[in-house]
Design an enzyme around this catalytic site. Structure first.
Site, PDB file in Angstrom:
ATOM      1  N   LYS A   1     -32.949 -28.247 112.839  1.00  0.00           N
ATOM      2  CA  LYS A   1     -33.540 -29.204 113.775  1.00  0.00           C
ATOM      3  C   LYS A   1     -34.874 -29.717 113.272  1.00  0.00           C
ATOM      4  CE  LYS A   1     -35.012 -29.606 118.605  1.00  0.00           C
ATOM      5  NZ  LYS A   1     -34.926 -28.982 119.952  1.00  0.00           N
TER       6      LYS A   1
ATOM      7  N   ALA B   1     -34.958 -24.013 119.538  1.00  0.00           N
ATOM      8  CA  ALA B   1     -35.575 -24.161 120.856  1.00  0.00           C
ATOM      9  C   ALA B   1     -35.240 -25.541 121.404  1.00  0.00           C
ATOM     10  CB  ALA B   1     -37.081 -23.985 120.753  1.00  0.00           C
ATOM     11  N   CYS B   2     -35.053 -25.604 122.724  1.00  0.00           N
ATOM     12  CA  CYS B   2     -34.766 -26.890 123.392  1.00  0.00           C
ATOM     13  C   CYS B   2     -33.624 -27.627 122.697  1.00  0.00           C
ATOM     14  CB  CYS B   2     -36.032 -27.750 123.457  1.00  0.00           C
ATOM     15  SG  CYS B   2     -35.951 -29.078 124.686  1.00  0.00           S
ATOM     16  N   ASP B   3     -32.528 -26.927 122.497  1.00  0.00           N
ATOM     17  CA  ASP B   3     -31.383 -27.503 121.800  1.00  0.00           C
ATOM     18  C   ASP B   3     -30.687 -28.520 122.690  1.00  0.00           C
ATOM     19  OD1 ASP B   3     -28.340 -26.124 120.265  1.00  0.00           O
ATOM     20  OD2 ASP B   3     -29.555 -27.872 119.734  1.00  0.00           O
TER      21      ASP B   3
END
Lengths: 224, 75
Positions: free
Chosen positions: A162, A149-151
């Protein structure tokens, strides 16, 4: 409040404060939006003549979903807020939605001069976090994490998963430029639950993506 | 007439776009007003009006922009 309730978050906060620039340890128990908005105060301070060139804020937040201004401008934003099941706070930096809770630790680094520029600022922030994690026995690096998510290009990774996401916002005043580069570090908690909150919000917006829990990790997982 | 240009030194690599204009085409703006938000690599930059005057938007929101590009004029 006397600091993060999560023991490893407290240890990481100490390492960041020890290794980084002058630190504001911000454990106030304000509402999530007020906690997020405080980063704007950091930028204002950095833009003030005579301010130090580097300083940091290490902070925690209650359970909430932190979204971007772009997401908040979406016509279905109110519906998405209702569906996600968490308080929602809006931040100035870019990216997409992230979850804050007692298992996450936030660091916001205010930089002026050449280091407020994008790549330099992210490198300064990332290197500080990597050094602090090393004190806890975690080996980390910078890079993208496909499926997370939100890379972005400047995640903090441990073994290609992450561990922290980063984002930034910058401003100018009276010829002075500054940026706030911040990170949300996953120290503990349930990644799958966090991703489910994000998924509910983004599905309601109609912008959902497929996120993989295995693309994420926490400090607690790495040290267990 | 004054141009609003994307600065050359904000970033090295990556795509950028105006994520939002805070004024409409034709609006009157004042020097120093934050009139748009530029987004690059999860980073937002405020774009301020360089002069007083009427805003002409040249780059629409969500369109890619490059360093040095003129994205608006103020006259």
């Amino acid at each position: 409040m006397n600091g993060p309730r999560h023991a490893q978050a407290a240890a990481l906060a100490r390492a960041l404060a020890e290794l980084g620039p002058p630190a504001l340890l911000d454990w106030k128990g304000d509402a999530p939006q007020a906690r997020v908005d405080e980063d704007g105060t950091l930028l204002d301070r950095a833009l003030t003549a005579g301010a130090p060139s580097h300083f940091q804020r290490i902070w925690t937040n209650d359970a909430c979903l932190v979204v971007t201004r772009a997401q908040a401008r979406h016509p279905r934003f109110e519906e998405a807020v209702h569906r996600c099941g968490l308080p929602v706070a809006i931040r100035r930096s870019g990216g997409t939605a992230v979850v804050h809770h007692e298992g996450t630790l936030q660091i916001s680094l205010a930089l002026t001069g050449a280091e407020h520029r994008l790549e330099q600022g992210y490198e300064v922030l990332s290197e500080l976090i990597i050094r602090a994690l090393a004190q806890l026995g975690v080996v980390a690096a910078i890079g993208p994490a496909p499926g997370s998510a939100c890379d972005g290009r400047f995640n903090i990774l441990a073994g290609n998963r992450k561990l922290a996401g980063t984002a930034a916002f910058a401003g100018q005043r009276d010829g002075r430029s500054a940026g706030v580069f911040h990170a949300c570090i996953a120290v503990g908690g349930n990644v799958a639950e966090d991703l489910e909150r994000i998924r509910r919000f983004e599905t309601a917006l109609g912008t959902e993506d497929s996120y993989i829990a295995g693309a994420h990790c926490t400090v607690e997982q790495l040290l267990s | 007439m004054t141009e609003l240009r994307i600065a050359d030194d904000l970033w090295q690599d990556g795509e950028a776009a105006i994520s939002a204009w805070f004024y409409e085409d034709g609006d009157t703006v004042r020097a120093g007003d934050v009139i748009a938000e530029l987004m690059v690599e999860k980073s937002s930059f405020e774009l301020r009006a360089p002069a007083d005057g009427r805003l002409t938007i040249l780059a629409q929101a969500e369109e890619p922009v490059i360093k040095g590009q003129t994205v608006a004029r103020i006259a």
